[in-house]
Enzyme design. Structure first.
Site, mmCIF file in Angstrom:
data_model
loop_
_atom_site.group_PDB
_atom_site.id
_atom_site.type_symbol
_atom_site.label_atom_id
_atom_site.label_comp_id
_atom_site.label_asym_id
_atom_site.label_seq_id
_atom_site.Cartn_x
_atom_site.Cartn_y
_atom_site.Cartn_z
ATOM 1 C CG HIS A 41 -1.944 1.053 1.231
ATOM 2 N ND1 HIS A 41 -3.130 0.901 0.558
ATOM 3 C CD2 HIS A 41 -1.996 2.277 1.811
ATOM 4 C CE1 HIS A 41 -3.877 1.979 0.719
ATOM 5 N NE2 HIS A 41 -3.203 2.835 1.469
ATOM 6 C CG MET A 45 -0.655 11.584 2.254
ATOM 7 S SD MET A 45 -0.367 11.610 4.038
ATOM 8 C CE MET A 45 -0.599 9.869 4.435
ATOM 9 C CG HIS A 74 -5.074 5.909 -0.161
ATOM 10 N ND1 HIS A 74 -5.090 5.853 1.223
ATOM 11 C CD2 HIS A 74 -6.094 6.745 -0.500
ATOM 12 C CE1 HIS A 74 -6.057 6.621 1.678
ATOM 13 N NE2 HIS A 74 -6.674 7.187 0.644
ATOM 14 C CG MET A 145 -9.763 6.704 4.586
ATOM 15 S SD MET A 145 -8.163 5.896 4.362
ATOM 16 C CE MET A 145 -7.211 6.588 5.738
ATOM 17 C CG ASP A 183 -5.244 3.057 5.207
ATOM 18 O OD1 ASP A 183 -4.531 2.921 6.217
ATOM 19 O OD2 ASP A 183 -4.900 3.726 4.210
#
Length: 226
Positions: A41, A45, A74, A145, A183
């Site tokens: 994963h 950001m 992600h 999330m 997550d």
């Protein structure tokens, strides 16, 4: 909470490199791959959608060279459609975009698929399950999330599991075998309740990379599902 796992796929453990030693990133990725991880994963950001800045396609390309496992990327960024192609070209197998960042979610999902990756819709803990019901048939994966995105090491938000349960029920009602991922705050102590709600894919950062033995940490997570 009732057990909703009857039609879920086998559990998949996805260590998050957010908790890895970035000075030894290739070694860390290879180590968790050898320790029994199912995919890697990658948290991206931008300092705008979330209050943190991490990595871009160049790092994804480096991770791709370090493992043959699927890369679950992600995107915690604004305007993700502008960058989907770059991340897929860098090696992403799965691309997750936040429903909160995608005013045209169906278009964003199609963009991911046209780029050649599996499409994942991501929901923050307070985002209702209904936001993805209209595109459920178009999705390969959903990520719920269980912390507020932006930083690792946060406490698990159990109320988000109601969203997992609702989405698993909707998938089963429509005959869809979609991976539902959680997550944030996933440990051997919390993974069981997430699995019971219907999740079958589990992102673990500090629970794996913070452990002295990665293989034992991954095995403990699998044992916690039972």
């Amino acid at each position: 909470m009732p057990d909703s796992r009857s039609q879920a796929k086998s559990e998949l453990i996805a260590p998050s490199i957010l908790a890895a030693d970035f000075g030894r990133l290739a070694e860390e990725v290879k180590a968790v791959s050898d320790a029994g991880a199912d995919c890697i994963h990658v948290d991206v950001m931008d300092g705008r959608f979330v209050p943190n800045i991490t990595i871009g396609p160049i790092v994804v390309e480096a991770v791709r060279k370090a493992t043959t496992l699927p890369l679950d990327v992600h995107l915690m960024i604004v305007e993700p459609d502008l960058y989907v192609g770059d991340f897929v070209s860098a090696g992403a197998d799965i691309v997750g975009v936040h429903v909160e960042a995608c005013p045209h979610l169906h278009r964003s999902i199609q963009n991911i698929k046209e780029a050649g990756a599996r499409a994942c819709a991501v929901l923050n803990p307070a985002t209702h399950a209904s936001t993805v019901l209209g595109v459920l048939e178009d999705l390969d994966q959903i990520l719920v999330m269980t912390v507020n995105p932006g930083f690792g090491g946060q406490r698990f938000i159990a109320s988000a599991l109601e969203t997992v349960q609702t989405l698993r029920g909707a998938c089963e009602a429509r005959g869809l075998n979609i991976d539902i991922e959680v997550d944030g705050g996933v440990t051997p102590h919390t993974i069981g309740t997430a699995a019971a709600a219907g999740a079958n894919m589990f992102v673990a950062g500090t629970a794996v990379f913070g452990a002295p033995d990665y293989a034992q940490a991954i095995a403990a997570l699998r044992a916690g599902v039972a």
